[in-house]
Design a protein around this motif. Structure first.
Motif, PDB file in Angstrom:
ATOM      1  N   ASN A 222      36.363 -21.710  53.464  1.00  0.00           N
ATOM      2  CA  ASN A 222      36.041 -20.973  52.070  1.00  0.00           C
ATOM      3  C   ASN A 222      35.493 -19.907  52.391  1.00  0.00           C
ATOM      4  N   GLY A 223      35.852 -18.664  51.885  1.00  0.00           N
ATOM      5  CA  GLY A 223      35.407 -17.375  52.120  1.00  0.00           C
ATOM      6  C   GLY A 223      35.506 -16.790  50.751  1.00  0.00           C
ATOM      7  N   ILE A 224      34.476 -15.482  50.842  1.00  0.00           N
ATOM      8  CA  ILE A 224      34.194 -14.581  49.442  1.00  0.00           C
ATOM      9  C   ILE A 224      34.108 -13.324  50.270  1.00  0.00           C
ATOM     10  N   ALA A 225      34.877 -12.253  49.352  1.00  0.00           N
ATOM     11  CA  ALA A 225      34.630 -11.005  49.726  1.00  0.00           C
ATOM     12  C   ALA A 225      34.537 -10.134  48.427  1.00  0.00           C
ATOM     13  N   VAL A 226      33.699  -9.024  48.554  1.00  0.00           N
ATOM     14  CA  VAL A 226      33.564  -8.250  47.249  1.00  0.00           C
ATOM     15  C   VAL A 226      33.807  -6.904  47.478  1.00  0.00           C
ATOM     16  N   SER A 227      34.199  -6.219  46.162  1.00  0.00           N
ATOM     17  CA  SER A 227      34.806  -4.976  46.595  1.00  0.00           C
ATOM     18  C   SER A 227      34.092  -3.958  45.403  1.00  0.00           C
ATOM     19  N   ASP A 228      34.393  -2.491  45.766  1.00  0.00           N
ATOM     20  CA  ASP A 228      33.797  -1.432  44.796  1.00  0.00           C
ATOM     21  C   ASP A 228      34.736  -1.474  43.557  1.00  0.00           C
ATOM     22  N   ALA A 229      35.631  -2.215  43.210  1.00  0.00           N
ATOM     23  CA  ALA A 229      36.415  -2.517  41.923  1.00  0.00           C
ATOM     24  C   ALA A 229      35.878  -3.734  41.213  1.00  0.00           C
ATOM     25  N   ASP A 230      34.702  -4.113  41.477  1.00  0.00           N
ATOM     26  CA  ASP A 230      34.284  -5.442  40.440  1.00  0.00           C
ATOM     27  C   ASP A 230      35.102  -6.565  40.818  1.00  0.00           C
ATOM     28  N   ARG A 231      35.426  -6.681  42.042  1.00  0.00           N
ATOM     29  CA  ARG A 231      36.523  -7.796  42.291  1.00  0.00           C
ATOM     30  C   ARG A 231      35.834  -8.588  43.364  1.00  0.00           C
ATOM     31  N   VAL A 232      36.204 -10.104  43.264  1.00  0.00           N
ATOM     32  CA  VAL A 232      35.589 -10.970  43.962  1.00  0.00           C
ATOM     33  C   VAL A 232      36.826 -11.572  44.656  1.00  0.00           C
ATOM     34  N   PHE A 233      36.932 -11.666  45.932  1.00  0.00           N
ATOM     35  CA  PHE A 233      38.297 -12.166  46.852  1.00  0.00           C
ATOM     36  C   PHE A 233      37.972 -13.516  47.419  1.00  0.00           C
TER      37      PHE A 233
END
Length: 430
Positions: A222-233
């Motif tokens: 289980n992993g989480i990443a965040v981006s500069d487009a207000d998106r959570v992967f």
């Protein structure tokens, strides 16, 4: 005298009306420290509850770009990086004495004495190193511009390049063990299962030029990443597939940190702070005291967290950023009053109610809100929790104390508002 009394009553009614119409709540992220001169903090990391580091470029010939705390952020000691105006971007703490820092100009710095001395162990003028992690005392990785990944197997004495398979910028590194690691960056997430000998691109629905700035894994799948487009992967199968969620802040996200399998935090542009309690599927926006870029987030416990900011401030929470105090009545009180907590005895949570009146004598500056503090102490007088540390308007409030992480016994709580202060005793029995 009668006119003054009528005016006072009219002001009370006006405040009551405003409270009914607008309402307000208070988040528990507060500015705990401000660096001088002003500087843009880029990263913040803690080794334990007390020892942490943060970094920022400092100009004007000053080389004290590294800062260390040994008392949970109450004070920070400036340390000499040996460089001025150089942006240091990432920190990895192996031990309070052994710390690595990477940044622009291909710099990798190392200390083995808690920052008394810093040694440059890598330098390359055109390289930027944004990601940094060691998996043990000898083996570490850095990643950055133009898809560059470098690895050391001798505690940083030597570094050799690895083939990332991409020219994209690489922002963040997260290794689960000696062999399995992930790197996120510009429209890409890559993975290795053989200690970096090979890196493969994972299939996530990227947006062109989207920078996935930070990545973390809660466990091996289980992993989480965040981006500069207000998106959570979010992945639940070690990166084979990814789901996309939004925090609702509408802002670029810079950092992400999970305190347990379900509870996580992220921060970013325009003071954006968001919290999830279901492993990244849904997020609630928390109130920030600053409207600026929040660059990194790190927690030392379930409730205690830190955020570094663009203006050289450190934000801190001691209750997970949750709203600890809420107005519970639209009536404006006539006097200060601190109630006995209820229930009492309690296990493990209790509520504390207090009242703040509209009074000209409270605030010497004539403001309509006053500085209020509600602090819990143990039997020895040591501060346990700061439930309230805000400017509050006149009203009736209720705060909650959660003693889950503390032992049974007698505690005291003290309310201080302007010139008023009162202390009461409570008992926790587990």
């Amino acid at each position: 005298m009668m006119r003054a009394f009528k005016l006072f009553q009219a002001m009370k009614k006006l405040f009551t009306l405003l409270l009914c119409l607008t309402g307000y709540v208070y988040s528990q992220w507060t500015v705990s420290y401000t660096f001088t001169p002003a500087q843009s903090l880029q990263a913040i990391r803690f080794y334990d509850a007390n020892t942490g580091y943060t970094v920022a470029p400092v100009y004007g010939g000053l080389t004290y770009e590294i800062h260390k705390t040994t008392n949970a952020g109450a004070n920070w000691v400036d340390q000499n990086a040996g460089y001025t105006g150089t942006r240091l971007m990432a920190i990895w703490i192996l031990h309070p004495d052994t710390v690595y820092i990477s940044g622009n100009e291909g710099l990798i710095l190392k200390t083995v004495n808690g920052g008394t001395n810093w040694v440059t162990i890598n330098s390359e003028a055109t390289l930027q190193l944004w990601g940094l992690q060691f998996v043990n005392s000898f083996t570490g990785y850095v990643a950055g511009s133009n898809g560059r990944i470098m690895k050391t197997t001798n505690a940083g004495a030597n570094w050799f390049n690895q083939s990332s398979g991409t020219p994209n910028l690489l922002s963040s590194i997260h290794f689960r063990n000696d062999n399995t690691g992930y790197i996120s960056g510009g429209s890409i997430i890559i993975k290795t299962t053989n200690a970096g000998a090979n890196w493969v691109s994972l299939s996530a629905p990227y947006i062109n030029l989207e920078n996935i700035r930070d990545i973390t894994f809660i466990d091996d799948i289980n992993g989480i990443a965040v981006s500069d487009a207000d998106r959570v992967f979010k992945t639940t199968n070690a990166g084979a597939n990814w789901m996309i969620f939004s925090t609702g802040t509408g802002q670029s996200l810079f950092g992400v940190f999970f305190t347990d399998a379900n509870t996580g935090f992220t921060c970013g542009f325009s003071g954006a702070i968001a919290r999830t309690s279901n492993a990244g599927v849904n997020w609630s926006v928390q109130t920030s005291p600053l409207n600026e870029i929040l660059t990194d987030v790190w927690f030392t416990s379930v409730n205690t967290g830190y955020i570094s900011t663009w203006s050289g401030k450190v934000l801190k929470t001691t209750n997970g950023g949750m709203v600890a105090v809420t107005p519970i009545s639209s009536e404006v009180p006539d006097r200060f009053l601190l109630y006995q907590n209820y229930p009492n005895p309690f296990n493990p949570t209790t509520k504390i109610r207090f009242e703040i009146p509209l009074s000209r004598g409270v605030d010497a500056e004539g403001r309509r809100s006053v500085s209020a503090k509600l602090i819990v102490y143990d039997i020895l007088g040591r501060e346990v929790a700061k439930l309230v540390n805000e400017d509050l308007k006149p009203g009736v409030y209720e705060a909650e104390f959660d003693g889950s992480n503390y032992s049974s016994g007698v505690y005291h709580y003290k309310l201080t508002v302007g010139i008023f202060h009162e202390t009461k005793k409570m008992l926790m029995i587990k």
